[in-house]
Design an enzyme around this catalytic site. Structure first.
Site, PDB file in Angstrom:
ATOM      1  N   LYS A 195     -51.645 -15.524  71.271  1.00  0.00           N
ATOM      2  CA  LYS A 195     -51.260 -16.301  70.090  1.00  0.00           C
ATOM      3  C   LYS A 195     -50.334 -17.451  70.493  1.00  0.00           C
ATOM      4  CE  LYS A 195     -48.909 -15.725  65.678  1.00  0.00           C
ATOM      5  NZ  LYS A 195     -48.416 -14.834  64.637  1.00  0.00           N
ATOM      6  N   GLU A 201     -46.998 -12.075  80.918  1.00  0.00           N
ATOM      7  CA  GLU A 201     -48.046 -11.226  81.511  1.00  0.00           C
ATOM      8  C   GLU A 201     -49.394 -11.948  81.463  1.00  0.00           C
ATOM      9  OE1 GLU A 201     -45.867 -10.278  79.247  1.00  0.00           O
ATOM     10  OE2 GLU A 201     -45.246  -8.179  79.519  1.00  0.00           O
ATOM     11  N   GLY A 253     -49.859 -10.884  65.552  1.00  0.00           N
ATOM     12  CA  GLY A 253     -50.558 -10.426  66.756  1.00  0.00           C
ATOM     13  C   GLY A 253     -51.250  -9.090  66.567  1.00  0.00           C
ATOM     14  N   ARG A 254     -50.529  -8.114  66.019  1.00  0.00           N
ATOM     15  CA  ARG A 254     -51.104  -6.762  65.893  1.00  0.00           C
ATOM     16  C   ARG A 254     -52.074  -6.638  64.722  1.00  0.00           C
ATOM     17  NH1 ARG A 254     -45.791  -7.168  65.314  1.00  0.00           N
ATOM     18  NH2 ARG A 254     -44.776  -6.627  63.352  1.00  0.00           N
ATOM     19  N   GLU A 339     -44.356  -1.275  66.111  1.00  0.00           N
ATOM     20  CA  GLU A 339     -43.846  -2.645  66.175  1.00  0.00           C
ATOM     21  C   GLU A 339     -43.612  -3.170  64.754  1.00  0.00           C
ATOM     22  OE1 GLU A 339     -46.005  -6.271  67.927  1.00  0.00           O
ATOM     23  OE2 GLU A 339     -44.830  -5.638  69.648  1.00  0.00           O
ATOM     24  N   HIS A 370     -56.371  21.108  75.049  1.00  0.00           N
ATOM     25  CA  HIS A 370     -56.131  21.763  76.338  1.00  0.00           C
ATOM     26  C   HIS A 370     -54.932  21.144  77.047  1.00  0.00           C
ATOM     27  CE1 HIS A 370     -59.837  24.040  75.900  1.00  0.00           C
ATOM     28  NE2 HIS A 370     -60.256  22.954  75.273  1.00  0.00           N
ATOM     29  N   LYS A 498     -37.492  -9.067  77.236  1.00  0.00           N
ATOM     30  CA  LYS A 498     -38.143 -10.245  77.829  1.00  0.00           C
ATOM     31  C   LYS A 498     -37.089 -11.156  78.463  1.00  0.00           C
ATOM     32  CE  LYS A 498     -41.943 -10.743  74.494  1.00  0.00           C
ATOM     33  NZ  LYS A 498     -42.506 -11.553  73.432  1.00  0.00           N
TER      34      LYS A 498
HETATM   35  O1  F6P Z   1     -50.547 -13.056  71.724  1.00  0.00           O
HETATM   36  P1  F6P Z   1     -49.285 -13.269  72.452  1.00  0.00           P
HETATM   37  O2  F6P Z   1     -48.500 -14.425  71.912  1.00  0.00           O
HETATM   38  O3  F6P Z   1     -49.520 -13.401  73.941  1.00  0.00           O
HETATM   39  O4  F6P Z   1     -48.367 -12.007  72.231  1.00  0.00           O
HETATM   40  C1  F6P Z   1     -48.772 -10.740  72.668  1.00  0.00           C
HETATM   41  C2  F6P Z   1     -47.951  -9.644  72.066  1.00  0.00           C
HETATM   42  O5  F6P Z   1     -46.587  -9.806  72.394  1.00  0.00           O
HETATM   43  C3  F6P Z   1     -45.775  -9.471  71.283  1.00  0.00           C
HETATM   44  O6  F6P Z   1     -45.275 -10.645  70.754  1.00  0.00           O
HETATM   45  C4  F6P Z   1     -44.650  -8.570  71.667  1.00  0.00           C
HETATM   46  O7  F6P Z   1     -44.025  -9.011  72.818  1.00  0.00           O
HETATM   47  C5  F6P Z   1     -46.725  -8.803  70.316  1.00  0.00           C
HETATM   48  O8  F6P Z   1     -46.273  -8.813  69.017  1.00  0.00           O
HETATM   49  C6  F6P Z   1     -47.969  -9.568  70.564  1.00  0.00           C
HETATM   50  O9  F6P Z   1     -49.084  -8.912  70.044  1.00  0.00           O
END
Ligand code: F6P
Length: 532
Positions: A195, A201, A253-254, A339, A370, A498
């Protein structure tokens, strides 16, 4: 209202759930249907008075007004000043939804059409990699830009007839290395899903993938797609505008698997099945918006959750799908629920008067049986269980295995409800032991029972049903957030880690001294550097 509910709980806490089944219509009275879903919450200690108090709690919290505010595009994400309109992404009828007087639907549907055209070009081999038709798609994203399509791609495997889809999220190089190993860069499409297009990452993995591709293809950027709200940053990364699928900041995002973030899934299953998933979610939206609270599945699911966590004080809840293909649903729901509702202050910044959302965890049955069900049955803490099962599987030649699966699911909720008394346990071991040893052995075989569970049943895990299930949980989280008075749509709690990671990075690489760090962090830094 919280006090009334707590007083009611104090009155009924010692009653056995099983005693509620003396009323012949217990199951029909405490279950509800919407679309294809049947939600049974009769195996809980909620009675008519409890349910009515819970509904009053939700109504007093302004649920009806908040819900309408969400659907019509009001800026209910107050800390970020944003509307919350993931429901617009599945509003396939295009009924206008306005943000600041502007109907968002034309752009939503145009993007959906563009996604579908692109997905169909990839699937048909019209969009080619530099070595031929696309064989593999790698979605690089994390959190909401990964969990939704990754979960759904497994859930809808029987519908996957396009290129193979892979998902890379972790900054741990092992994830991308293991994923790319064996893939052909000349026939791989890389989707960078973010987003913000700043997530460390995702951007690190995207750069790694670009280097990997550059070793074998002339123009790596031509095999990259971006899914993002940040058009400028996607251009800076070198991705051409025609392969950028944008969305607005009112998609959290979620909550984003319904739009561009779902592109990898759409390539795997095709536009028709993707739209069927949207239609399922849309049906749940309509139900949530219009059904009376006592028949409203998301409201009921939320109120059961509030009863167990905020009123009974059970700290966690387990999501236990008897559906191997929902293996990633617990992880998906962890982000969705924790979240969204893991917050310490209410919308106006005041400390919460009750505890925030619960820890959510789980695994598919029968595997969990199990592993951790021992604790669920005989541990000292009660874990409310949310079972799920499909009446029908897809493996028609393995029908008996599906019947076995269903029997196991029903067996678990029955065992939790009824347990096994000391007398029954004694009878079970009476032939084998006697005297004190019999008493000792019998104690180990007692199941306290009286442990609550709910079951969500559905005909088959089709795209439409998956859409209904996920939208059900989204709205459940919304209702819980309204009742708690919190903002379910921000996530400030992820920021501190972060920031600290940024300051620690040069200390791990040795470019900076660990100034200002505590002795534990220094000890671990020293170890990491010495053993690297
Ligand atoms: O889509 P982006 O901006 O890379 O964010 C990824 C994820 O990181 C977060 O902002 C949390 O760090 C989530 O809410 C989001 O889904």
């Amino acid at each position: 209202m919280w006090d009334k509910l707590k007083a009611h709980h104090a009155q009924v806490a010692d009653r056995s759930i099983l005693s509620l089944f003396e009323t012949p219509d217990r199951a029909t009275g405490f279950s509800a249907e919407a679309g294809a879903l049947l939600f049974d919450f009769s195996k809980t200690n909620i009675d008519a008075e409890g349910l009515s108090l819970l509904i009053d709690l939700a109504e007093d919290a302004g649920l009806a007004e908040r819900r309408e505010a969400m659907f019509i595009g009001a800026r209910i994400n107050e800390t970020e000043g944003r509307a919350v309109l993931h429901t617009a992404l599945r509003n396939l009828d295009a009924t206008p939804v306005e943000v600041d007087g502007q109907d968002v639907m034309p752009e939503v549907l145009e993007t959906l059409d563009r996604m579908e055209a692109f997905a169909s070009d990839v699937r048909a081999g019209r969009f080619k990699g530099q070595g031929g038709a696309i064989t593999d798609v790698v979605n690089i994203g994390i959190g909401g830009s990964d969990l939704g399509p990754a979960m759904a791609a497994i859930a809808l495997k029987p519908y996957a007839d396009g290129p193979r889809c892979h998902f890379v999220s972790n900054v741990d190089g092992a994830h991308i290395a293991d994923t790319l190993r064996g893939l052909d860069p000349t026939t791989t499409l890389v989707i960078v899903a973010s987003k913000t297009f700043t997530t460390i990452e995702t951007m690190t993995n995207a750069n790694t993938a670009r280097r990997w591709m550059a070793e074998k293809v002339k123009d790596p950027a031509a095999q990259f797609v971006a899914l993002s709200t940040a058009a400028r940053r996607t251009a800076e990364f070198g991705i051409a505008a025609e392969r950028v699928f944008g969305f607005a900041d009112w998609v959290g995002g979620r909550y984003s698997m319904w739009g561009p973030i779902g592109l990898s899934l759409m390539i795997a299953i095709g536009g028709g099945d993707f739209r069927a998933m949207l239609r399922g979610a849309q049906a749940m939206d309509r139900h949530f918006r219009t059904a009376a609270p006592a028949e409203n599945l998301p409201v009921l699911l939320a109120l059961v959750g509030i009863w167990h966590h905020q009123i009974c004080g059970y700290p966690t809840r387990a999501v236990l799908p008897y559906e191997q293909r929902l293996a990633r649903l617990p992880a998906y729901l962890q982000q969705l629920e924790m979240e969204s509702n893991g917050k310490r202050v209410s919308m106006d910044g005041e400390a919460l008067q009750v505890v925030s959302g619960p820890v959510v965890w789980g695994e598919p049955g029968t595997n969990g049986q199990h592993a951790f069900y021992q604790l669920i049955h005989q541990g000292t803490e009660v874990v409310p269980c949310e079972f799920m099962f499909a009446a029908k599987g897809f493996e028609s030649d393995l029908h008996y295995q599906h019947q076995l699966l269903v029997a196991n699911c029903l067996a678990q909720s029955e065992a939790l409800l009824k347990g096994r008394s000391l007398d029954e346990a004694r009878a079970q071991v009476s032939g084998k032991f006697e005297g004190e040893e019999l008493e000792r052995q019998a104690q180990h075989r007692v199941f306290p029972g009286n442990r609550p569970s709910t079951t969500l049943a559905y005909p088959q895990l089709t795209p439409g049903v998956l859409g209904q299930i996920v939208a059900l949980y989204e709205h459940r989280v919304f209702v819980e957030g309204v009742v708690l008075g919190i903002n379910s749509f921000d996530q400030w709690g992820v920021e501190l880690g972060k920031e600290l990671a940024k300051s620690l990075e040069p200390m791990v690489t040795g470019e900076a001294e660990p100034v200002g760090k505590d002795s534990s962090t220094r000890l671990l830094l020293d170890y990491a550097k010495a053993k690297a």
